[in-house]
Design an enzyme around this catalytic site. Structure first.
Site, short mmCIF file in Angstrom:
data_model
loop_
_atom_site.label_atom_id
_atom_site.label_comp_id
_atom_site.label_asym_id
_atom_site.label_seq_id
_atom_site.Cartn_x
_atom_site.Cartn_y
_atom_site.Cartn_z
CB ILE A 57 34.74 -2.35 8.07
CG1 ILE A 57 35.70 -1.59 7.16
CG2 ILE A 57 33.39 -2.57 7.39
CD1 ILE A 57 36.16 -2.36 5.93
CE LYS B 7 38.35 -10.96 3.42
NZ LYS B 7 37.48 -10.98 4.64
CE1 TYR C 75 42.68 -8.99 4.15
CE2 TYR C 75 43.21 -7.63 2.25
CZ TYR C 75 42.32 -8.02 3.24
OH TYR C 75 41.08 -7.42 3.32
CD GLU D 281 45.22 -11.05 12.05
OE1 GLU D 281 45.73 -9.97 11.73
OE2 GLU D 281 45.09 -11.41 13.23
CB ILE E 54 35.86 -16.83 13.96
CG1 ILE E 54 37.13 -16.30 13.29
CG2 ILE E 54 34.87 -15.71 14.25
CD1 ILE E 54 36.91 -15.78 11.88
CG LEU F 158 48.45 5.87 2.66
CD1 LEU F 158 49.96 5.92 2.82
CD2 LEU F 158 48.06 5.89 1.19
#
Ligand code: NAD
Ligand code: TYD
Length: 353
Positions: A16, A163, A159, A88, A64, A199
């Protein structure tokens, strides 16, 4: 117009982030962009070939989690905005190595917040810290309902938990220190330059090579897919017109079970590759389910439409067709990613420095 013209993009070599960087560098020649990326397995400078020599763009290899480096960069470039994409991002990797996710997604984000706060202190009025996040922070839905901006956080994978934690820190810096933040939480993205362990690109790669298509469990899990260019257009709109302190959900209103999606992919690829109808479907292989596999994600993006006029531009079948065409036209990119050759691109372009 706000004074936004020295922009730090983190993670701009990823899927992205590179789409966002290519889009912004091209659309806003009057802004200066610095792309800070650690070039993990997911960072690929070949994604940025189109713009790597553009006058308003600079790449810096760095992490970072390195607070000293961040302070040096803020001092040197006097950034007026941050577009924070570095993370990640793969759920399956977070299950086998959660600490890597805490390190980058939590510690890295707090480092970045701290650097922005320190350098913007007393002059925050025309600054923006934009944090790019995921719908996975909201947890998993049953058969009904949609995630809205006020849905309670209920992350269920390492994950998603990392986040969610980073989102909380971003909001905490806004409330405690007045840092001018914006957040968006987006559904699953797909499109060109997607690393082939997720996927859709995994299945495209395997169909081309007639390899098995691994479907977790029964393939009944549902995801809400959005073309990556539409995500980036939403980020652009929120960055320029969204309200400080606000969160915007971004999604495609486009729910597919994994099995239906993979069958649609097989159908389109059989046609494009001149294979017999049904040929690629025979590659579908049901495998052991992901641990804690979230059943369904689906986003209510009506706030973004109502307040800022954004909506997805592409129907899924067309977006999927464009994505397949891109992979079929860029076998070299796919080959470099799967062989690991893309890792040599940094040395070729920038030397060992
Ligand atoms: P990606 O894994 O493709 O790219 C991540 C980039 O961050 C890579 O270039 C990597 O080298 C860089 N990076 C990782 N750790 C770093 C560190 N410590 N310091 C500096 N750079 C580092 O991820 P993506 O799919 O492009 O996702 C970008 C952002 O969007 C993430 O924050 C992710 O949570 C979010 N998001 C992704 C999706 C999706 O479907 N992919 C959906 C919604 C939100
Ligand atoms: P993925 O692309 O990893 O995105 P996320 O986990 O962030 O939603 O997976 C999308 C869906 O596809 C998810 O339900 C898991 C499933 N999946 C498979 O069935 N097989 C696979 O090989 C992969 C990578 C994912």
């Amino acid at each position: 117009m706000l004074n936004l013209h020295r922009i730090l993009i983190t993670g701009g070599a990823g899927f992205i982030g590179s789409q966002l960087t290519r889009f912004m560098v091209t659309k806003y020649p009057q802004y200066q962009f610095v792309n800070l990326d650690a070039l993990t397995y997911a960072g690929n400078l070949e994604n940025l070939r189109e713009i790597e020599k553009t006058a308003n763009y600079e790449f810096i290899k760095g992490d970072i989690t390195d607070a000293v480096l961040l302070n040096e960069l803020f001092s040197k470039y006097d950034f007026t905005a941050v577009l924070h994409c570095a993370a990640e991002s793969h759920v399956d990797r977070s299950i086998s190595d959660p600490l890597a996710f805490v390190r980058t997604n939590v510690l890295g984000t707090v480092n970045l917040l701290q650097a922005a706060k320190t350098h913007w202190w007393g002059k925050m009025d025309d600054k923006i810290f934009y944090h790019i996040s995921t719908d996975e922070v909201y947890g998993s839905l049953g058969a009904e309902g949609l995630f809205t901006e006020s849905t309670a956080y209920d992350p269920r994978s390492p994950y998603a938990a990392s986040k969610a934690s980073s989102d909380h820190f971003v909001r905490a810096y806004h409330h405690t220190y007045g840092l001018p933040v914006k957040l968006s939480n987006c559904s699953n993205n797909y499109g060109p330059y997607h690393f082939p362990e997720k996927l859709i690109p995994l299945c495209i790669h395997n169909i081309i090579n007639r390899k098995p298509l691994p479907i977790y469990g029964k393939g009944e899990n549902v995801r809400d897919w959005l073309y990556v260019e539409d995500h980036v257009r939403a980020i652009d709109v929120i960055f320029h017109q969204g309200k400080i302190g606000e969160t915007y959900n971004i999604g495609g209103h486009n729910e597919w079970t994994n099995i239906a999606l993979v069958k649609e992919l097989c159908r389109q690829m059989d046609t494009k590759l001149g294979r017999q109808p049904g040929e690629s479907e025979q590659l579908i292989t049901f495998v052991k389910d992901r641990a804690g596999h979230d059943l369904r994600y689906a986003i209510d993006a009506s706030k973004l439409y109502r307040e800022l006029g954004w909506k997805p531009s592409l129907q899924f079948e067309e977006g999927l067709s464009r994505t397949i065409d891109w992979y079929l036209s860029n076998p070299e990119w796919l080959e470099h990613v799967t062989s690991g050759a893309y890792k040599g691109y940094y040395d070729k372009m920038y030397g060992d420095g």
